[in-house]
Each structure stands twice: as structure tokens, then as C-alpha cells.
Write a protein that holds these residues in place. Structure first.
Motif, PDB file in Angstrom:
ATOM      1  N   VAL A  89       8.471  42.478  45.316  1.00  0.00           N
ATOM      2  CA  VAL A  89       9.541  42.927  45.871  1.00  0.00           C
ATOM      3  C   VAL A  89       9.643  44.105  47.282  1.00  0.00           C
ATOM      4  O   VAL A  89      10.612  44.470  48.101  1.00  0.00           O
ATOM      5  CB  VAL A  89      11.024  42.640  45.409  1.00  0.00           C
ATOM      6  N   GLU A 123       6.962  43.897  50.022  1.00  0.00           N
ATOM      7  CA  GLU A 123       8.221  42.485  50.636  1.00  0.00           C
ATOM      8  C   GLU A 123       8.795  43.597  51.358  1.00  0.00           C
ATOM      9  O   GLU A 123       9.008  42.810  52.681  1.00  0.00           O
ATOM     10  CB  GLU A 123       8.262  41.128  50.623  1.00  0.00           C
ATOM     11  N   ASN A 124       9.866  44.296  51.184  1.00  0.00           N
ATOM     12  CA  ASN A 124      10.920  44.683  51.168  1.00  0.00           C
ATOM     13  C   ASN A 124      10.233  45.951  52.385  1.00  0.00           C
ATOM     14  O   ASN A 124      10.599  46.468  54.363  1.00  0.00           O
ATOM     15  CB  ASN A 124      11.931  45.230  50.696  1.00  0.00           C
TER      16      ASN A 124
END
Length: 298
Positions: A65, A68-69
Motif C-alpha cells: 500500500v 503504491e501510494n
């Protein structure tokens, strides 16, 4: 890249040859990359490949996460940037591809230097005229810069034999090393320095995971055995004087070796050093000085 016990970590790498893009990514005084790290929660840094200055790599480390952020934020700033040129690792260090050792030529003499002598018939050599050798100094500087800062991940346990890692050297540098054996009772590890040679036992806590771009350069240290060299008749082991003599004969000078065969998986070599315009056999000198004997004379 590491996978911690509590969460799965991911690492993306983007090859970034354009220097102006790197500057924009980092920002003035590192403000923009700091903003990206704070907002995404991922770790980010930029490095240059050890053997070329044409490509720079942006490393993004964290959970899936978080990575991807960070990529989403980068896409917003660099709308035309192609992020397809990336590699993602989500496996522990042992699965990283390991570059091959720099092999010795089998059919011709080659010039070498000797970084370490283990025994009168057993030593490590480097092919200092090979094109990849010249990148070793730059690699060492980058590793020292990287591992001098706290926070570099330790090796995941249990440690498997064959894993490549970063290890401190006796003089304060950081060298590439390979795990030979993990002694779980004492939590120590026997390692081999893959560029400079030598086997040492260190605390597991002293070792660090190695960045995958640090293993792009072929390992420079080759283990060899001097052909036809044995302890003196009636002796089971070589003397300390014989080892010291080989160190004196090989220290700080280029030498010529030729592979003549193999023994226990190690190349057997004949070695020569230059004396004026004459090439003198190092194997022969050890015997002539009465420190070793010819193996076929036993």
C-alpha cells in the motif's frame, strides 16, 4: 529488500537516466522526496549503479500500500513519465538473483593481484586489469555511505548458507560477503568476503541486507591453490614461515597466473612474479627456500 515478520514489504525500482527528473523528484534540499515519504509512508532514495553513471535508480520500500501510494504521487507530478521500467521485489533476500563470480580464464595466462593469503598453497586473487574491477572502488564508497547510517535492515533469520549480504571489514569499510554457515547456538555467522577474500566469523547482528544494485557487479575475488605445493616431508601442515613468505612474494605487485587444473573445486594455478626482465616461479621459490616441497616428491 526485506520482508519483516509483521508485514509484507515491497520494493520498487525505477531506472531514471534523466538527471533533471532526479532533481525534480528530490526537490530543493530534498523537500519533495521528503514530502513523498511523509505522505506515502514509504522509504525512498536514489542511487547510481556501481558500474555506470548513466542510470540512476529510485528505490521505494514499504508495504504494498505504501509503495503504491508513493507511485500514485509520483505519477501526479510526472504525468509523462513511463513507470513500466520498474522491478518489484516482494521476496526475502535469499531469493535475489546473485551475479556470477568473475571466472579465471582457462586457456591463457592472466595478470592478477593478491588481496589475501590463507595458506602457502591457498590464496585469493583479483583480476585487476578486468574492466569490471575498476568499479569496485566506487561500489565500496557507495556501500560505506549506505551502511554507515542506522536503520539498514538486518538479515532475516534463520540465515541460509549462500546468502549475499553487506558485512563490516576490519578497517571500517563495508564489503560484500556470502554466508557460509550460521552457528545458531552462539548466533554467529561464518562469512566469505567475495571481493577481497578471507573467511571470518562475526555476530549475526553485524550483517546487513544488501541492496540488489550492489550485487550487479561480478564478485571479484577468486580462490585458487598453487599447483604441486605440499608441506615439507614428514610434516602434515605448512609452517607459518611459509605463509609469511608467500605474503611477502605476492604483496603489492602484479603477478601472472595460469590455471592448470582443479582440486576440490578450486582452480590449480602456477604463479610467476617479475624480477627485472625475468619471470620467476612463485611455486618454485617456496620450494627453493626450503619452506614447501613438490607434491609429486612425497
Amino acid at each position: 529488500m526485506a520482508r519483516k515478520k509483521e508485514m509484507e514489504n515491497s520494493q520498487d525500482k525505477m531506472q531514471t537516466p534523466q538527471k533533471h527528473l532526479v532533481g525534480r523528484l528530490i526537490g530543493k534540499q530534498g523537500k519533495h522526496i521528503g514530502f513523498l515519504k511523509q505522505l506515502s509512508g514509504a522509504k525512498m532514495y536514489v542511487s547510481t549503479l556501481p558500474y555506470t553513471h548513466e542510470l540512476q535508480i529510485c528505490h521505494i520500500e514499504g508495504t504494498k500500500v505504501q509503495v503504491e501510494n508513493a507511485l500514485t504521487l509520483i505519477r501526479k507530478k510526472f504525468k509523462d513519465l513511463d513507470l513500466s521500467n520498474r522491478r518489484c521485489h516482494v521476496q526475502p533476500l535469499p531469493s535475489l538473483p546473485i551475479t556470477s563470480w568473475l571466472l579465471l580464464p582457462q586457456d591463457r595466462p592472466v595478470e592478477v593481484i593478491v588481496p589475501r593469503v590463507e595458506a602457502p598453497n591457498y590464496l585469493f586473487v583479483q583480476q585487476h586489469t578486468h574492466p569490471t574491477y575498476y568499479a569496485l572502488r566506487s561500489l565500496n564508497e557507495q556501500m560505506l555511505f549506505c551502511y554507515s547510517y542506522p536503520g539498514c535492515p538486518s538479515l532475516p533469520t534463520p540465515v541460509e548458507a549462500g546468502v549475499v549480504c553487506a558485512a563490516p571489514s576490519a578497517d571500517g569499510a563495508w564489503w560484500r560477503a556470502q554466508v557460509i554457515q550460521h552457528y545458531k547456538d552462539s548466533d554467529t555467522v561464518q562469512i566469505r568476503y567475495v571481493d577481497y577474500g578471507g573467511y571470518v566469523t562475526v555476530n549475526l547482528s553485524a550483517l546487513r541486507q544488501i541492496r540488489s544494485d550492489f550485487v550487479a557487479l561480478p564478485f571479484q575475488g577468486s580462490e585458487v591453490m598453487l599447483e604441486n605445493i605440499a608441506p615439507l616431508p614428514g610434516k602434515e601442515e605448512f609452517s607459518l614461515e611459509a605463509k609469511e613468505a608467500l605474503e611477502e612474494l605476492t604483496q603489492g605487485v602484479p603477478l601472472i597466473i595460469k590455471v592448470t587444473g582443479s582440486q576440490s573445486g578450486l582452480p590449480l594455478v602456477h604463479m610467476w612474479r617479475q624480477a627485472g626482465e625475468e619471470m620467476i616461479s612463485v611455486n618454485g621459490l617456496l620450494v627453493e627456500r626450503g619452506l614447501c616441497s613438490w607434491l609429486d616428491s612425497h
